[in-house]
Design an enzyme around this catalytic site. Structure first.
Site, PDB file in Angstrom:
ATOM      1  N   ARG A 236      33.553  41.869  44.418  1.00  0.00           N
ATOM      2  CA  ARG A 236      34.830  41.786  43.714  1.00  0.00           C
ATOM      3  C   ARG A 236      35.909  41.631  44.769  1.00  0.00           C
ATOM      4  NH1 ARG A 236      32.533  40.666  39.729  1.00  0.00           N
ATOM      5  NH2 ARG A 236      32.612  41.660  37.677  1.00  0.00           N
ATOM      6  N   GLU A 265      42.339  37.232  40.578  1.00  0.00           N
ATOM      7  CA  GLU A 265      41.823  35.996  39.963  1.00  0.00           C
ATOM      8  C   GLU A 265      42.602  35.657  38.703  1.00  0.00           C
ATOM      9  OE1 GLU A 265      37.571  36.372  39.422  1.00  0.00           O
ATOM     10  OE2 GLU A 265      37.308  37.042  41.481  1.00  0.00           O
ATOM     11  N   HIS A 283      34.467  31.975  41.214  1.00  0.00           N
ATOM     12  CA  HIS A 283      33.664  33.035  40.592  1.00  0.00           C
ATOM     13  C   HIS A 283      32.472  32.452  39.804  1.00  0.00           C
ATOM     14  CE1 HIS A 283      33.924  37.507  39.394  1.00  0.00           C
ATOM     15  NE2 HIS A 283      32.673  37.086  39.316  1.00  0.00           N
TER      16      HIS A 283
HETATM   17  C1  GLV Z   1      30.208  38.797  37.397  1.00  0.00           C
HETATM   18  O1  GLV Z   1      30.893  38.819  38.368  1.00  0.00           O
HETATM   19  C2  GLV Z   1      29.647  39.973  36.816  1.00  0.00           C
HETATM   20  O2  GLV Z   1      30.035  41.083  37.197  1.00  0.00           O
HETATM   21  O3  GLV Z   1      28.788  39.848  35.953  1.00  0.00           O
END
Ligand code: GLV
Length: 317
Positions: A236, A265, A283
């Site tokens: 993250r 984001e 992402h």
């Molecule tokens: C994507 O980043 C998730 O956490 O599934």
């Protein structure tokens, strides 16, 4: 029929199953705190995802016993949901582990390889018509096979990246994990994060997001990296000090970074986008057709279990 809010469109076959069982409202974009609070009062069940702000404040605004009793998150990471506040308001939270492990580890390797071999730079050069042809010194990158792979966070995804590095690229693997962790491949746990940053040629960050790990890879940790080291973040955005990373990349203190996640984001700082020595993905960790369908199915199965009075299998709070 119970009312279900699905905050973003999901795979059609799973959406069809959801519509057969629930009165589905399909959302169009991320819910801010007010919209999240309103949704808690307006629906029996919610299938949210990354970007939906189910913060402590959203739960406070929704009141003690909101109509909604379950948030079946689409995604393994759920740091956008305050799971403790949810529990305090009688709301169950579930997530989608396991089904996205391989896809996310693949994106980790994609970023590692693309950054090491300067694939983004090369592609931009070619598409812009700036490629002058093969040359012995053209776009020389960093060799990958046999280099030291350092994993920060040896959970499911960390271990999947480690397996790829060890078996696919003959990489000695070291890892940092807060608690002692035994793994079923040759890899050495190091007790100190800075030791890992110093020893690894490639650092891949896979810890969960949220307050516990915010700022874990701080300015000092980045400064501890080898000159020529490469940082990959598939966790993250908040786990890495974005400003410090940009400074290190801009100064050429490290060779590069491969990023799939960002602090705010979908905002990606202009300074970062201007740098050649990083590969930036929007992402994409779990973004395969198969994986996204499996995630949607898992989230729906949790909702169905809950609606039928059974324990949702992937409960996290
Ligand atoms: C994507 O980043 C998730 O956490 O599934």
């Amino acid at each position: 029929m119970k009312s279900l809010l699905i905050t973003r469109p999901i795979a059609d076959p799973v959406l069809a199953q959801a519509r057969a069982r629930f009165a589905v409202t399909l959302g169009k974009g991320p819910l801010d705190e007010d919209a999240a609070a309103a949704a808690l009062g307006a629906h029996d069940l919610i299938l949210p995802t990354l970007g939906d702000a189910f913060t402590a404040a959203a739960f406070r605004k929704a009141g003690k016993n909101p109509r909604c009793r379950i948030l079946a998150n689409f995604g393994v990471g759920y740091s956008h949901i305050d799971a403790a506040a949810a529990a305090a308001h009688g709301v169950v939270v579930t997530n989608t582990p396991d089904v996205l492990t391989d896809a996310t580890a693949d994106i980790g390797m994609t970023l590692l390889l693309a950054t090491a071999r300067r694939a983004g730079e090369g592609e931009r050069m070619l598409r812009d018509g700036r490629w002058g042809g093969f040359g012995p010194k053209g776009l020389l990158g960093t060799h990958v096979t046999g280099k030291v792979l350092g994993i920060v966070g040896m959970g499911r995804i960390g271990q999947a990246v480690a397996r790829r590095g060890h078996f696919g690229f003959s990489m000695p693997v070291i890892y940092y994990n807060r608690s002692p962790k035994a793994v079923d491949l040759p890899a050495r746990q190091v007790a100190d994060l800075h030791e890992l940053m110093r020893l690894a040629d490639f650092v891949v960050v896979t810890v969960p997001g949220g307050a516990a790990n915010a700022g874990l890879i701080d300015r000092a940790a980045i400064a501890a990296m080898k000159p020529g080291g490469i940082l990959v973040n598939i966790a993250r955005g908040e786990v890495v000090d974005e400003e410090a990373l940009i400074d290190a990349l801009a100064a050429g203190r490290i060779a590069g970074a491969g990023l799939d996640v960002y602090l705010h984001e979908p905002h990606v700082p202009e300074r970062l986008r201007a740098l050649e020595n990083c590969v930036l993905l929007p992402h994409l960790g779990s973004a395969t057709v198969e994986t996204r369908q499996a995630m949607a199915q898992m989230a729906l199965d949790n909702l169905i279990a809950f609606a039928e009075g059974r324990a949702p299998p992937q409960r996290v709070n």
